[in-house]
Design a protein around this motif. Sequence first.
Motif, short mmCIF file in Angstrom:
data_model
loop_
_atom_site.label_atom_id
_atom_site.label_comp_id
_atom_site.label_asym_id
_atom_site.label_seq_id
_atom_site.Cartn_x
_atom_site.Cartn_y
_atom_site.Cartn_z
N ALA A 235 -0.91 1.02 14.70
CA ALA A 235 -2.02 1.50 13.89
C ALA A 235 -2.54 0.41 12.96
O ALA A 235 -3.75 0.23 12.77
CB ALA A 235 -1.61 2.73 13.10
N LEU A 236 -1.60 -0.33 12.34
CA LEU A 236 -2.01 -1.42 11.46
C LEU A 236 -2.73 -2.51 12.24
O LEU A 236 -3.76 -3.04 11.78
CB LEU A 236 -0.78 -1.99 10.75
CG LEU A 236 -1.04 -3.15 9.78
CD1 LEU A 236 -2.00 -2.73 8.69
CD2 LEU A 236 0.29 -3.65 9.21
N LEU A 237 -2.18 -2.85 13.40
CA LEU A 237 -2.85 -3.86 14.22
C LEU A 237 -4.22 -3.38 14.68
O LEU A 237 -5.20 -4.14 14.67
CB LEU A 237 -1.97 -4.20 15.43
CG LEU A 237 -2.53 -5.23 16.41
CD1 LEU A 237 -2.77 -6.56 15.72
CD2 LEU A 237 -1.61 -5.39 17.62
N GLY A 238 -4.30 -2.12 15.08
CA GLY A 238 -5.59 -1.58 15.51
C GLY A 238 -6.59 -1.54 14.37
O GLY A 238 -7.79 -1.85 14.58
N LEU A 239 -6.14 -1.19 13.15
CA LEU A 239 -7.05 -1.16 12.01
C LEU A 239 -7.55 -2.55 11.66
O LEU A 239 -8.74 -2.75 11.36
CB LEU A 239 -6.34 -0.53 10.81
CG LEU A 239 -7.20 -0.28 9.56
CD1 LEU A 239 -8.33 0.69 9.89
CD2 LEU A 239 -6.33 0.24 8.42
N ALA A 240 -6.68 -3.56 11.72
CA ALA A 240 -7.08 -4.93 11.40
C ALA A 240 -8.06 -5.47 12.44
O ALA A 240 -9.09 -6.09 12.10
CB ALA A 240 -5.84 -5.82 11.31
N THR A 241 -7.75 -5.25 13.70
CA THR A 241 -8.68 -5.72 14.73
C THR A 241 -10.00 -4.95 14.70
O THR A 241 -11.06 -5.51 15.03
CB THR A 241 -8.03 -5.57 16.12
OG1 THR A 241 -7.58 -4.23 16.29
CG2 THR A 241 -6.85 -6.53 16.25
N GLY A 242 -9.96 -3.69 14.27
CA GLY A 242 -11.19 -2.93 14.13
C GLY A 242 -12.09 -3.50 13.05
O GLY A 242 -13.32 -3.57 13.21
N VAL A 243 -11.50 -3.93 11.94
CA VAL A 243 -12.29 -4.56 10.87
C VAL A 243 -12.91 -5.86 11.36
O VAL A 243 -14.10 -6.16 11.11
CB VAL A 243 -11.41 -4.79 9.63
CG1 VAL A 243 -12.16 -5.63 8.59
CG2 VAL A 243 -10.99 -3.47 9.02
N CYS A 244 -12.12 -6.65 12.08
CA CYS A 244 -12.66 -7.91 12.62
C CYS A 244 -13.79 -7.65 13.63
O CYS A 244 -14.78 -8.39 13.67
CB CYS A 244 -11.54 -8.70 13.29
SG CYS A 244 -10.27 -9.29 12.15
N ALA A 245 -13.63 -6.59 14.43
CA ALA A 245 -14.68 -6.27 15.39
C ALA A 245 -15.97 -5.85 14.69
O ALA A 245 -17.09 -6.22 15.13
CB ALA A 245 -14.20 -5.16 16.32
N LEU A 246 -15.87 -5.12 13.59
CA LEU A 246 -17.07 -4.73 12.84
C LEU A 246 -17.75 -5.94 12.22
O LEU A 246 -18.99 -6.00 12.15
CB LEU A 246 -16.70 -3.71 11.76
CG LEU A 246 -16.28 -2.32 12.26
CD1 LEU A 246 -15.88 -1.44 11.09
CD2 LEU A 246 -17.41 -1.67 13.07
N VAL A 247 -16.97 -6.91 11.79
CA VAL A 247 -17.56 -8.15 11.26
C VAL A 247 -18.32 -8.89 12.36
O VAL A 247 -19.44 -9.39 12.16
CB VAL A 247 -16.46 -9.03 10.64
CG1 VAL A 247 -17.03 -10.39 10.25
CG2 VAL A 247 -15.87 -8.36 9.41
N GLY A 248 -17.70 -8.97 13.54
CA GLY A 248 -18.40 -9.62 14.65
C GLY A 248 -19.68 -8.91 15.04
O GLY A 248 -20.69 -9.56 15.34
N LEU A 249 -19.67 -7.57 15.03
CA LEU A 249 -20.89 -6.81 15.32
C LEU A 249 -21.97 -7.06 14.27
O LEU A 249 -23.16 -7.15 14.59
CB LEU A 249 -20.56 -5.32 15.39
CG LEU A 249 -20.05 -4.77 16.72
CD1 LEU A 249 -19.74 -3.29 16.58
CD2 LEU A 249 -21.06 -5.00 17.83
N ARG A 250 -21.53 -7.15 13.02
CA ARG A 250 -22.51 -7.40 11.95
C ARG A 250 -23.17 -8.76 12.10
O ARG A 250 -24.37 -8.91 11.90
CB ARG A 250 -21.81 -7.29 10.60
CG ARG A 250 -22.73 -7.43 9.41
CD ARG A 250 -23.60 -6.20 9.28
NE ARG A 250 -24.38 -6.23 8.04
CZ ARG A 250 -25.16 -5.24 7.63
NH1 ARG A 250 -25.25 -4.14 8.37
NH2 ARG A 250 -25.83 -5.33 6.50
N VAL A 251 -22.39 -9.75 12.48
CA VAL A 251 -22.94 -11.09 12.67
C VAL A 251 -23.92 -11.10 13.84
O VAL A 251 -25.00 -11.71 13.77
CB VAL A 251 -21.81 -12.10 12.88
CG1 VAL A 251 -22.38 -13.47 13.26
CG2 VAL A 251 -20.97 -12.23 11.63
N ALA A 252 -23.58 -10.40 14.92
CA ALA A 252 -24.47 -10.36 16.08
C ALA A 252 -25.71 -9.53 15.85
O ALA A 252 -26.65 -9.59 16.66
CB ALA A 252 -23.71 -9.82 17.29
#
Length: 402
Positions: A351-368
């Motif tokens: 869950a912690l790993l999924g939450l961290a990678t989810g935050v990183c994925a949202l940052v990548g979406l925001r940049v794109a």
Amino acid sequence: MSNDQPYGVPPHDPNAYDPSVTQTWEGQTWDTTYQPAIRPEDAHGHAAAQRQPYAYGQEHGQEAYPQEAYPQAYAQPEPYPQYAPPEPYAPGHARPPQQHPQQQYSPPMPEAHAPAPVAVPTPAPAPAPAPAAEAADGPAYSSPTTSGNTRVTDAQRARAEGRSPIIEPGMRPAALTALLGLLLAGGAALGTYGLLLPLVALQGLTAAGWFRLNGMWPARQGIALAFLGGLVADAALLATGREHAAPAILGTLGVWVLLSLVLQLRSHADPDERMYGLMATIASAALTVLAAGHLGAEPDAVVAGSVAVSATVLARALPLPGPVSLVVSLLAAAGAGIAAGTLGGMGASGALLGLATGVCALVGLRVASYDYPSRFVHMTAGVALPLTAAAPAVYLLGRALV
């Protein structure tokens, strides 16, 4: 003019109308503009030819004698008046000058059997087309023109109208990101070489998408250099193993920064443009090399992180309000991390790993999504950046939690 009328008949007023008298035209005339008047008494149009005869002798001061009606009457009406051919004048008589009768003619009246004019309906003007709505899955090009003007994208239209520069990639790039994430998870479950093929596709999309996101296209040299850096990092990881993943990634990144600097020093562009190209090349190479972190991370961490990123981007693409969409995306990432971690042996730490990678994925979406991106940016950077941005979290948390 031939007048077969007997003498001794009492004269009458020549201006009086006599329906029994038929006028015949004798002699040639070239007046083609004159239209005879049609009298209403004759329904078949024969009265147009019945005019007061020319009284021969009035010119010489003599008294005119009326003409007697021809004994032969018309048995059947004809649609047009018949004109008699001109007769030769007797010798010794001067040809009388052609004069128009002094009778006042009324304007022509329409015939009784003439069809009424039909009014041609005028087509109503077509209503102005409504402005095309923006596509739900991202900006699209307008209809092509033939006047030489370039086609305007929805992103350019939004920039001209002063709207927000943030345009989300939409459901189609999110579906591609989810598919690529599942391929990464499946490849990691199969082994190192099973992960290599989807990782190379991810690095190629990252290199091309970052340059296009910065408005630099085609930039073939920069894209090729960044993509080559990713391939060299993959080769270094395969040669040294997961235990030396960090030195392999950092060493490749340092070498590629120097190569990018040399490439821009050989350019003949303006100094400002060279500096902008240098920053874009270094950033693209850095992201492409960092994506190789999936190859150096633990397989269970790659599976959990990739599944969490796939769930995050799909939840973010749903038509929900901004804060609600953000919360739903993070919850989906944590849930996917727990599910994948439980299957891979990580347990609740997934869950912690999924939450961290989810935050990183949202940052990548925001940049794109920033600065009025085009469809090409959405289909390259919008697909690759969520997974590329999650690579450092997958590597670091995978080392700590597994």
